[in-house]
Design a protein around this motif. Structure first.
Motif, PDB file in Angstrom:
ATOM      1  N   GLU A 164     100.683  49.908  27.418  1.00 40.11           N
ATOM      2  CA  GLU A 164     102.005  49.056  27.806  1.00 40.11           C
ATOM      3  C   GLU A 164     102.791  49.493  28.743  1.00 40.11           C
ATOM      4  O   GLU A 164     103.497  49.058  29.777  1.00 40.11           O
ATOM      5  N   THR A 165     103.236  51.212  28.826  1.00 39.48           N
ATOM      6  CA  THR A 165     104.022  51.714  29.628  1.00 39.48           C
ATOM      7  C   THR A 165     103.465  52.098  30.987  1.00 39.48           C
ATOM      8  O   THR A 165     104.214  52.096  31.986  1.00 39.48           O
ATOM      9  N   ARG A 166     102.057  52.268  30.960  1.00 34.41           N
ATOM     10  CA  ARG A 166     101.545  52.731  32.364  1.00 34.41           C
ATOM     11  C   ARG A 166     100.455  51.838  32.734  1.00 34.41           C
ATOM     12  O   ARG A 166     100.131  51.692  33.938  1.00 34.41           O
ATOM     13  N   GLY A 167     100.387  50.814  32.222  1.00 31.58           N
ATOM     14  CA  GLY A 167      99.169  49.689  32.867  1.00 31.58           C
ATOM     15  C   GLY A 167      97.877  50.177  32.840  1.00 31.58           C
ATOM     16  O   GLY A 167      97.384  50.970  31.882  1.00 31.58           O
ATOM     17  N   LEU A 168      97.146  49.943  33.970  1.00 32.29           N
ATOM     18  CA  LEU A 168      95.651  50.067  34.093  1.00 32.29           C
ATOM     19  C   LEU A 168      95.634  51.377  34.668  1.00 32.29           C
ATOM     20  O   LEU A 168      96.180  51.779  35.840  1.00 32.29           O
ATOM     21  N   GLU A 169      94.743  52.232  34.195  1.00 29.31           N
ATOM     22  CA  GLU A 169      94.329  53.625  35.010  1.00 29.31           C
ATOM     23  C   GLU A 169      92.751  53.738  34.573  1.00 29.31           C
ATOM     24  O   GLU A 169      92.366  53.549  33.687  1.00 29.31           O
ATOM     25  N   VAL A 170      92.260  54.593  35.636  1.00 28.54           N
ATOM     26  CA  VAL A 170      90.874  55.071  35.518  1.00 28.54           C
ATOM     27  C   VAL A 170      90.883  55.976  34.469  1.00 28.54           C
ATOM     28  O   VAL A 170      91.697  57.025  34.363  1.00 28.54           O
ATOM     29  N   PHE A 171      90.005  56.042  33.545  1.00 32.07           N
ATOM     30  CA  PHE A 171      89.744  56.939  32.445  1.00 32.07           C
ATOM     31  C   PHE A 171      88.465  58.031  32.762  1.00 32.07           C
ATOM     32  O   PHE A 171      88.627  59.062  32.661  1.00 32.07           O
ATOM     33  N   LEU A 172      87.401  57.467  33.188  1.00 29.93           N
ATOM     34  CA  LEU A 172      86.245  58.381  33.337  1.00 29.93           C
ATOM     35  C   LEU A 172      85.485  57.567  34.601  1.00 29.93           C
ATOM     36  O   LEU A 172      85.259  56.270  34.516  1.00 29.93           O
ATOM     37  N   ASP A 173      85.053  58.421  35.729  1.00 30.20           N
ATOM     38  CA  ASP A 173      84.554  57.920  36.823  1.00 30.20           C
ATOM     39  C   ASP A 173      83.827  59.073  37.352  1.00 30.20           C
ATOM     40  O   ASP A 173      84.229  60.125  37.927  1.00 30.20           O
ATOM     41  N   PRO A 174      82.267  59.144  37.020  1.00 37.39           N
ATOM     42  CA  PRO A 174      81.631  58.062  36.386  1.00 37.39           C
ATOM     43  C   PRO A 174      81.843  58.523  34.974  1.00 37.39           C
ATOM     44  O   PRO A 174      82.363  59.536  34.319  1.00 37.39           O
ATOM     45  N   SER A 175      81.459  57.324  34.243  1.00 31.63           N
ATOM     46  CA  SER A 175      81.767  57.453  32.648  1.00 31.63           C
ATOM     47  C   SER A 175      80.543  57.758  32.043  1.00 31.63           C
ATOM     48  O   SER A 175      80.495  58.400  30.826  1.00 31.63           O
ATOM     49  N   GLY A 176      79.236  57.338  32.557  1.00 35.14           N
ATOM     50  CA  GLY A 176      77.806  57.392  31.638  1.00 35.14           C
ATOM     51  C   GLY A 176      77.198  58.899  32.522  1.00 35.14           C
ATOM     52  O   GLY A 176      77.433  59.701  32.602  1.00 35.14           O
ATOM     53  N   HIS A 177      76.053  58.251  33.374  1.00 31.88           N
ATOM     54  CA  HIS A 177      75.360  59.130  34.191  1.00 31.88           C
ATOM     55  C   HIS A 177      76.022  59.587  35.313  1.00 31.88           C
ATOM     56  O   HIS A 177      76.876  59.002  35.922  1.00 31.88           O
ATOM     57  N   PRO A 178      75.587  60.786  35.570  1.00 35.74           N
ATOM     58  CA  PRO A 178      76.520  61.529  36.582  1.00 35.74           C
ATOM     59  C   PRO A 178      76.231  60.962  37.994  1.00 35.74           C
ATOM     60  O   PRO A 178      77.298  61.150  39.001  1.00 35.74           O
ATOM     61  N   GLU A 179      75.378  60.307  38.241  1.00 34.28           N
ATOM     62  CA  GLU A 179      74.979  59.754  39.342  1.00 34.28           C
ATOM     63  C   GLU A 179      75.338  58.148  39.163  1.00 34.28           C
ATOM     64  O   GLU A 179      75.240  57.656  38.219  1.00 34.28           O
ATOM     65  N   LYS A 180      75.955  57.505  40.259  1.00 31.08           N
ATOM     66  CA  LYS A 180      76.269  56.333  40.133  1.00 31.08           C
ATOM     67  C   LYS A 180      75.511  55.070  39.918  1.00 31.08           C
ATOM     68  O   LYS A 180      75.199  54.563  39.167  1.00 31.08           O
ATOM     69  N   ASN A 181      74.232  55.405  40.540  1.00 31.90           N
ATOM     70  CA  ASN A 181      73.167  54.497  40.477  1.00 31.90           C
ATOM     71  C   ASN A 181      71.724  55.071  40.215  1.00 31.90           C
ATOM     72  O   ASN A 181      71.084  55.180  41.214  1.00 31.90           O
ATOM     73  N   PRO A 182      71.577  55.646  39.274  1.00 34.66           N
ATOM     74  CA  PRO A 182      70.464  56.531  39.036  1.00 34.66           C
ATOM     75  C   PRO A 182      69.056  55.798  38.998  1.00 34.66           C
ATOM     76  O   PRO A 182      69.258  54.616  38.660  1.00 34.66           O
ATOM     77  N   GLU A 183      67.870  56.293  39.473  1.00 34.04           N
ATOM     78  CA  GLU A 183      66.696  55.387  39.479  1.00 34.04           C
ATOM     79  C   GLU A 183      66.312  55.264  38.088  1.00 34.04           C
ATOM     80  O   GLU A 183      66.534  56.275  37.160  1.00 34.04           O
ATOM     81  N   GLY A 184      65.703  53.981  37.923  1.00 32.19           N
ATOM     82  CA  GLY A 184      65.485  53.896  36.495  1.00 32.19           C
ATOM     83  C   GLY A 184      66.295  52.998  35.771  1.00 32.19           C
ATOM     84  O   GLY A 184      66.196  52.661  34.421  1.00 32.19           O
ATOM     85  N   PHE A 185      67.453  53.115  36.080  1.00 38.46           N
ATOM     86  CA  PHE A 185      68.740  52.430  35.291  1.00 38.46           C
ATOM     87  C   PHE A 185      69.235  51.142  35.955  1.00 38.46           C
ATOM     88  O   PHE A 185      69.433  50.982  36.866  1.00 38.46           O
ATOM     89  N   ARG A 186      69.405  50.079  34.810  1.00 39.24           N
ATOM     90  CA  ARG A 186      70.012  48.840  35.380  1.00 39.24           C
ATOM     91  C   ARG A 186      71.542  48.932  35.233  1.00 39.24           C
ATOM     92  O   ARG A 186      72.177  48.562  36.195  1.00 39.24           O
ATOM     93  N   GLU A 187      72.115  49.722  34.175  1.00 38.94           N
ATOM     94  CA  GLU A 187      73.546  49.950  34.100  1.00 38.94           C
ATOM     95  C   GLU A 187      73.611  51.230  33.583  1.00 38.94           C
ATOM     96  O   GLU A 187      73.174  51.743  32.474  1.00 38.94           O
ATOM     97  N   ALA A 188      74.194  52.210  34.188  1.00 36.67           N
ATOM     98  CA  ALA A 188      74.186  53.733  33.952  1.00 36.67           C
ATOM     99  C   ALA A 188      75.501  54.073  33.140  1.00 36.67           C
ATOM    100  O   ALA A 188      75.730  55.330  32.883  1.00 36.67           O
ATOM    101  N   GLY A 189      76.549  53.255  33.061  1.00 37.36           N
ATOM    102  CA  GLY A 189      77.784  53.460  32.537  1.00 37.36           C
ATOM    103  C   GLY A 189      77.916  53.614  30.955  1.00 37.36           C
ATOM    104  O   GLY A 189      76.743  53.334  30.238  1.00 37.36           O
ATOM    105  N   THR A 190      79.162  53.812  30.519  1.00 31.22           N
ATOM    106  CA  THR A 190      79.187  53.726  29.109  1.00 31.22           C
ATOM    107  C   THR A 190      79.377  52.380  28.833  1.00 31.22           C
ATOM    108  O   THR A 190      79.632  51.575  29.512  1.00 31.22           O
TER     109      THR A 190
END
Length: 332
Positions: A78-104
């Motif tokens: 409520e006090t700060r609104g929206l902020e980035v928490f984790l980037d990347p959140s899952g796999h250290p690569e943004k679009n790793p081979e073999g993954f459809r969705e690599a995030g948390t």
């Protein structure tokens, strides 16, 4: 008069309201015990690709949630609104081979104050120390084989962790060459014991929740051919006796967006369960009391703040609805 009309219109457009199509549907008077007739759907943020897995941090008074395809996680307060928490959140690569969705995906604030994470990119359930940001692996294999892509999480009153493991994070999903397990499991991880398989027969298990007394486990199946929420009864310390708790097929047949996915349970045993058309509000018996009708496919929900705010991740949006019922854990 025209000035007042324009001023009112400008105020309405500037206010954080949900889409005009979003509304609450009351099907049974018993809904009044759970959701007030005056409750409004509040718009908190948008612009995500697929928002998922909300979890409320009671110590820091903020919400965490995932944007799974973008491999990011956000926090909102409520006090700060929206902020980035984790980037990347899952796999250290943004679009790793073999993954459809690599995030948390699913996130869960644990009773010990840590954050439990269903990490597609790591193909693991992790635990994060929120003070240091350090993560440790809770489980990434079952009987020596890599998990598919853990999706959602729940913790029972006895501290047992439950999670689902469909292959949504993998490219090709069920046909992914990275799959090592022959099933899409629902698992239990009791403290200091090896993981056990609750059910290996579900096509695409997704969201799950445990009743406040620990007697029942609910698991949603995100399969268009079988969009069902199942309930398991605890017998001799294990969840078994699977039964259909709620069948969302009639609502999917209407063409409403979404499938059974995440859910949240109240201290009274009511279930807020995502599905075609938004969120179903279900009595402990499984009776449908009403709906939070949303015009976008809805992924998940979780209670936060004082336990009487339902946070909702719906497509590209983060929403909130005040409730009369309190989520489990706030008065335990």
């Amino acid at each position: 008069m025209r000035f007042l009309f324009l001023l009112a219109l400008a105020t309405l457009l500037a206010s954080p309201l949900a889409h005009a199509e979003d509304h609450i549907v009351r099907l049974d008077p018993a809904l009044d015990d759970v959701l007030a007739e005056s409750a409004e759907i509040r718009h908190l943020a948008d612009g995500f690709t697929w928002a998922e897995g909300p979890a409320w941090d009671r110590q820091r008074n903020r919400l965490y949630f995932s944007d799974v395809p973008e491999n990011k996680a956000y926090m909102w307060s409520e006090t700060r609104g929206l902020e980035v928490f984790l980037d990347p959140s899952g796999h250290p690569e943004k679009n790793p081979e073999g993954f459809r969705e690599a995030g948390t995906n699913g996130l869960l604030y644990a009773p010990d104050g840590s954050l439990l994470i269903a990490n597609h990119g790591a193909r693991a359930v992790e635990r994060m120390d929120l003070a240091t940001g350090q993560r440790e692996t809770v489980i990434d294999r079952f009987e020596g084989r890599r998990l598919n892509s853990p999706n959602d999480l729940a913790v029972g009153p006895d501290g047992t962790l439950y999670f689902t493991d469909p292959p949504y994070g993998l490219a090709g999903i069920e046909k992914s060459p990275l799959k090592e397990l022959p099933h899409h499991g629902v698992y239990a991880v009791a403290p200091s014991t090896p993981a056990t398989l609750v059910d290996a027969r579900l096509s695409l298990p997704n969201g799950l929740a445990v009743s406040p007394d620990g007697a029942f486990l609910y698991v949603a199946v995100s399969d268009p051919a079988s969009p069902i929420i199942y309930r398991y009864e605890k017998v001799d310390g294990r969840f078994t006796h699977r039964q259909t708790f709620f069948d969302a097929s009639p609502y999917l047949a209407k063409g409403w967006p979404g499938l059974p996915d995440g859910m949240a349970v109240t201290a009274s045993g009511h279930l807020f369960a995502t599905g075609p058309g938004g969120i179903f509000v279900l009595a402990p018996s499984g009776k449908l009391l009403g709906m939070i009708r949303l015009d976008s496919a809805t992924a998940n929900c979780a209670f936060g703040q004082d336990g009487r705010t339902l946070f909702i991740t719906s497509g590209d949006r983060l929403l909130a609805v005040p409730t009369i019922a309190t989520g489990t854990g706030w008065h335990d």
